[in-house]
Design a protein around this motif. Sequence first.
Motif, PDB file in Angstrom:
ATOM      1  N   LEU A  24      -6.893 -19.364 -33.940  1.00 26.76           N
ATOM      2  CA  LEU A  24      -5.983 -19.841 -32.900  1.00 26.76           C
ATOM      3  C   LEU A  24      -6.754 -20.315 -31.671  1.00 26.76           C
ATOM      4  CD1 LEU A  24      -3.177 -17.243 -33.452  1.00 26.76           C
ATOM      5  CD2 LEU A  24      -3.057 -19.696 -33.907  1.00 26.76           C
ATOM      6  N   THR A  25      -7.915 -19.745 -31.437  1.00 20.48           N
ATOM      7  CA  THR A  25      -8.758 -20.207 -30.332  1.00 20.48           C
ATOM      8  C   THR A  25      -9.234 -21.628 -30.591  1.00 20.48           C
ATOM      9  OG1 THR A  25      -9.479 -17.948 -29.859  1.00 20.48           O
ATOM     10  CG2 THR A  25     -10.869 -19.727 -29.012  1.00 20.48           C
ATOM     11  N   GLU A  26      -9.746 -21.867 -31.795  1.00 17.38           N
ATOM     12  CA  GLU A  26     -10.215 -23.207 -32.153  1.00 17.38           C
ATOM     13  C   GLU A  26      -9.050 -24.195 -32.204  1.00 17.38           C
ATOM     14  OE1 GLU A  26     -12.557 -26.442 -32.962  1.00 17.38           O
ATOM     15  OE2 GLU A  26     -13.158 -24.463 -32.204  1.00 17.38           O
ATOM     16  N   LEU A  27      -7.927 -23.755 -32.731  1.00 18.36           N
ATOM     17  CA  LEU A  27      -6.748 -24.618 -32.756  1.00 18.36           C
ATOM     18  C   LEU A  27      -6.377 -25.041 -31.342  1.00 18.36           C
ATOM     19  CD1 LEU A  27      -4.323 -25.950 -34.188  1.00 18.36           C
ATOM     20  CD2 LEU A  27      -3.125 -23.751 -33.958  1.00 18.36           C
ATOM     21  N   GLU A  40       1.538 -18.958 -29.253  1.00 10.79           N
ATOM     22  CA  GLU A  40       2.987 -19.018 -29.025  1.00 10.79           C
ATOM     23  C   GLU A  40       3.610 -20.204 -29.753  1.00 10.79           C
ATOM     24  OE1 GLU A  40       6.756 -18.284 -28.158  1.00 10.79           O
ATOM     25  OE2 GLU A  40       5.085 -16.905 -27.867  1.00 10.79           O
ATOM     26  N   ARG A  41       2.963 -21.352 -29.710  1.00 14.82           N
ATOM     27  CA  ARG A  41       3.490 -22.533 -30.399  1.00 14.82           C
ATOM     28  C   ARG A  41       3.549 -22.298 -31.908  1.00 14.82           C
ATOM     29  NH1 ARG A  41       4.302 -28.001 -28.187  1.00 14.82           N
ATOM     30  NH2 ARG A  41       3.897 -27.802 -25.972  1.00 14.82           N
ATOM     31  N   VAL A  42       2.488 -21.740 -32.469  1.00 15.99           N
ATOM     32  CA  VAL A  42       2.453 -21.485 -33.911  1.00 15.99           C
ATOM     33  C   VAL A  42       3.550 -20.487 -34.284  1.00 15.99           C
ATOM     34  CG1 VAL A  42       1.100 -20.487 -35.804  1.00 15.99           C
ATOM     35  CG2 VAL A  42       0.030 -22.112 -34.222  1.00 15.99           C
ATOM     36  N   ARG A  43       3.702 -19.433 -33.518  1.00 15.35           N
ATOM     37  CA  ARG A  43       4.764 -18.452 -33.799  1.00 15.35           C
ATOM     38  C   ARG A  43       6.146 -19.097 -33.747  1.00 15.35           C
ATOM     39  NH1 ARG A  43       2.024 -13.745 -30.434  1.00 15.35           N
ATOM     40  NH2 ARG A  43       0.730 -12.890 -32.085  1.00 15.35           N
TER      41      ARG A  43
END
Length: 161
Positions: A24-27, A40-43
Amino acid sequence: MTENLDATDWAILTELQRDGRLSLTELGKRVSLSASAATERVRRLESAGVITGYHARVDLAKAGLPVTAVVRLKYPGNRHAPLHALLRERAEILECLRTTGEDCYLLKIAATSLGHLETMVDELLELGSTTTNLVYSEPLPYRGLPAGPVGGRVGGQTGGG
């Protein structure tokens, strides 16, 4: 939910389809968000059912399933429970699409050999008539969604032009 996807959501979907193991950091770095904002966006995308899972892409031949076929099934009547049971039981059936037209279903099957495929088709013949096509190659493997919405729409706005 799809009406509410913005350019950042589409960028997240694109990156995760390229590499579902992305941290998620790299994303966040790739889509210009903090790690917490990306999380938050992914969730939110998962909760809304836009993201339904994360999968490894497997080379079927190297996994011992060198024969791939597409089987069209013409299914008589409307009692589909026997087919649904077969779909649950047979891992060799990789995909099944219910379609319009002369055929009712389109199935993608992976097999260890032509004999194995023949056994699978024989099981399907107990349910209806089939047409089987062997796959020579896969010039375009499944590539996921395009980098943005089809038709140039992002967040309900039509692209300029």
